[in-house]
Scaffold this active site. Sequence first.
Site, PDB file in Angstrom:
ATOM      1  N   ASP A 139       0.836  -1.211   0.000  1.00  0.00           N
ATOM      2  CA  ASP A 139       0.000   0.000   0.000  1.00  0.00           C
ATOM      3  C   ASP A 139       0.869   1.259   0.000  1.00  0.00           C
ATOM      4  OD1 ASP A 139      -2.256  -1.492  -0.090  1.00  0.00           O
ATOM      5  OD2 ASP A 139      -2.547  -1.504   2.093  1.00  0.00           O
ATOM      6  N   CYS A 140       1.988   1.194   0.748  1.00  0.00           N
ATOM      7  CA  CYS A 140       2.835   2.392   0.825  1.00  0.00           C
ATOM      8  C   CYS A 140       3.904   2.436  -0.271  1.00  0.00           C
ATOM      9  CB  CYS A 140       3.460   2.507   2.208  1.00  0.00           C
ATOM     10  SG  CYS A 140       4.120   0.962   2.850  1.00  0.00           S
ATOM     11  N   TYR A 141       4.203   1.300  -0.882  1.00  0.00           N
ATOM     12  CA  TYR A 141       5.179   1.225  -1.985  1.00  0.00           C
ATOM     13  C   TYR A 141       4.540   0.450  -3.144  1.00  0.00           C
ATOM     14  CZ  TYR A 141       8.767   2.807   1.304  1.00  0.00           C
ATOM     15  OH  TYR A 141       9.493   3.528   2.203  1.00  0.00           O
TER      16      TYR A 141
END
Lengths: 403, 135
Positions: A139-141
Amino acid sequence: MSKTIEEINEKIRQGKALVLTAEEIIDYVAEKGVKKATQEVDVVTTGTFGPMCSSGAYFNIGHTKPRIKLGGGKAYLNDVPVYVGLAAVDFFLGAAALPEDDPRNKIYPGKFSYGGAYVIEELVAGKDVRLTATAYGTDCYPRKTLETYISLKDMNEAVLFNIRNAYQNYNVAVNLSDRVIYTYMGVLQPRMGNATYCSAGQLSPLLNDPYYKTIGIGTRIFLGGGIGYIVGNGTQHNPDVKRTDEGVPKMPAGTLAVKGDLKMMSPRWLRGTSFTGYGVTLTVGIGVPIPILNEEILRYTLVKDEEIWTQVVDYSEAYPQFIPGSLGEVNYHQLKSGKIIIQGKEVPTSGLSSYVRAKEIAQILKGWIEAGKFFLTKPVELLPSVDSGVVFKPLKERPIRKK
Amino acid sequence: MQKKRVVLNYPPHIVEQPVISKLVKDFDLTVNILRAHVTPREEGRLVLEITGKRQTLEAGINYLRELGIEVQPLAQDVRWYEDRCTHCTACISICPPKALDVNRKTMEVFFKREKCIACGLCIPVCPYHAMEILF
C-alpha cells in the site's frame, strides 16, 4: 623517545612531517640508525594492490515516484544481482556476484568476464549502468517494476564496504596433480609447473605493523584512490599463527574490514578482475599510514622481503580438501626473483598482487600527507592481536536429520 | 640469414595445396609451424617462423602472396594493452618464449612482441584482459 598522533598531525599541518614509504625507510634506517630515524621520521606509508574477493558496495538510489520497495524483490545492475534484503531503495552489490545467465563453469573453464566488481569499476569511472528491478508492491510502496539508467552521481550514498581485505601474508599456490587447475590463485600448471603468490611483501600494510600496534577501528587510509577508514578486523582475522622472531606471520593472518565513499574513488584503483575457471573479483588499492610513535613501531616497518616467509600449498588436493600442511617455506625475496625451489624442484613464480602499483599507492599516500591533505587518526580500538583469543574456526557441520 | 614470424591466411581453394613444402624445397627456407588452424574447403590460418637468406625469404613470401595467401607479421595479431596491465606478473611464469617478462628491479611487466609465438597461454591467465590475440 616517543611521539603522539597529535604531534605528528601538527607537523603535517605545518608541512614539516617527514614521510617515507615502507620501502624507503629500509635504506633510510640503514644509513641513519634506528634512534635517529625514530626522531626524524613521522610516518611510514604502505600499499597493496591485489584481488580481494570479499569486497562490495552499498547504495541508496533515492525514492521513485510512485515509490517502490526493492526489499524482498529482485534488483540488478547491468544484469548482476544485488542483495535487496534491506529497506526500500538500499542494496548491496558483491564483487563476486555474476549475471544469472553467465554459464559459470558449465563450459569449463568458465571465463567469468563480467560481474559485480566490473559494475563497481564502471560506476567509479562515472559510467551509466542499467538498474532493473521487480517488487511485490505494498500500500505504501505500490510500484512493481523499475528500469532506468543510473550513475554514481545520481545516488544518495555509494559506499565501498569490504569485509575482508589486505590479508597479512598469503599462501604460495602450486599444483601437484597432472592436469591444469583453475583457482583463485590463478591458472596452475601440472606437476608444480608454476607457483603463484599474492602479497605486496615489504610494502604490505599489515606486514609493517605485524601486531597491529597502530592499526585499528577508525584508522584513516588510502582506499581505491580516495579516502577510507578501517572499520575493524576483516573476517577470518587470525592473529595467533606461527610467526618469525620479529613477529612476522609465516602464513595468512590478520585481515582488514574497510569502507569509503565510492564517489571519491578511481577506476585505476578498483579494477574488475576475472580468474578463469574461478570467478570475478575486485582488485583493490589500499594504503595504510603507520605513525612512527616509538622505536618499536619503527623497527616493525623495516621488514624486508627476505624476512617475510610463507607456506607453499598444493591447490589440487590439500587446499580443496582442507588438508593442513605445507610443501615448504619460501620468502618474498625468493618469490620476486622469478623462481623458488620446492622439494628440490625449481619452480617459476608469478605474482597476483602488483608490486608496482603497491609502490605507487605508498607514494601517493606519502604525497597527500606531505601536502597537508591527509591527517592520521588515533584508532578507537586496535585490531585483536595475538593475545586476544581470536581463532579462525572451520565449520563444524551438524547434519540435519530428516523428520 | 633472416627470421620472420608471420601469419598466413589461406583462402578456401588453397587449403588443400602443398604450399609449405614448396617454401622448403624451391626457396630453401626453414619453416617452423608455430600454430595452425585449417578447415578443409573453408580457410586456413598458419603461424610460421621462416628462416632463410633475405632474398629467398622475400621471394618465398612473394610466392605466397601471388597464390592469394594473405601474409602479415605476427606482431600485428597479438596485443598487449598496457593500460589494462597492472604489472601483477601472473603471465610471466607461463609464457614459453618469455615474450612477457618482468624487469626484476622495478617489477614492471613488458611485452617483447618479436619473441611471441602466439601460443595464447597468456589469454586465460591474465585477470585483467590485457592480452588479446586476434585469431
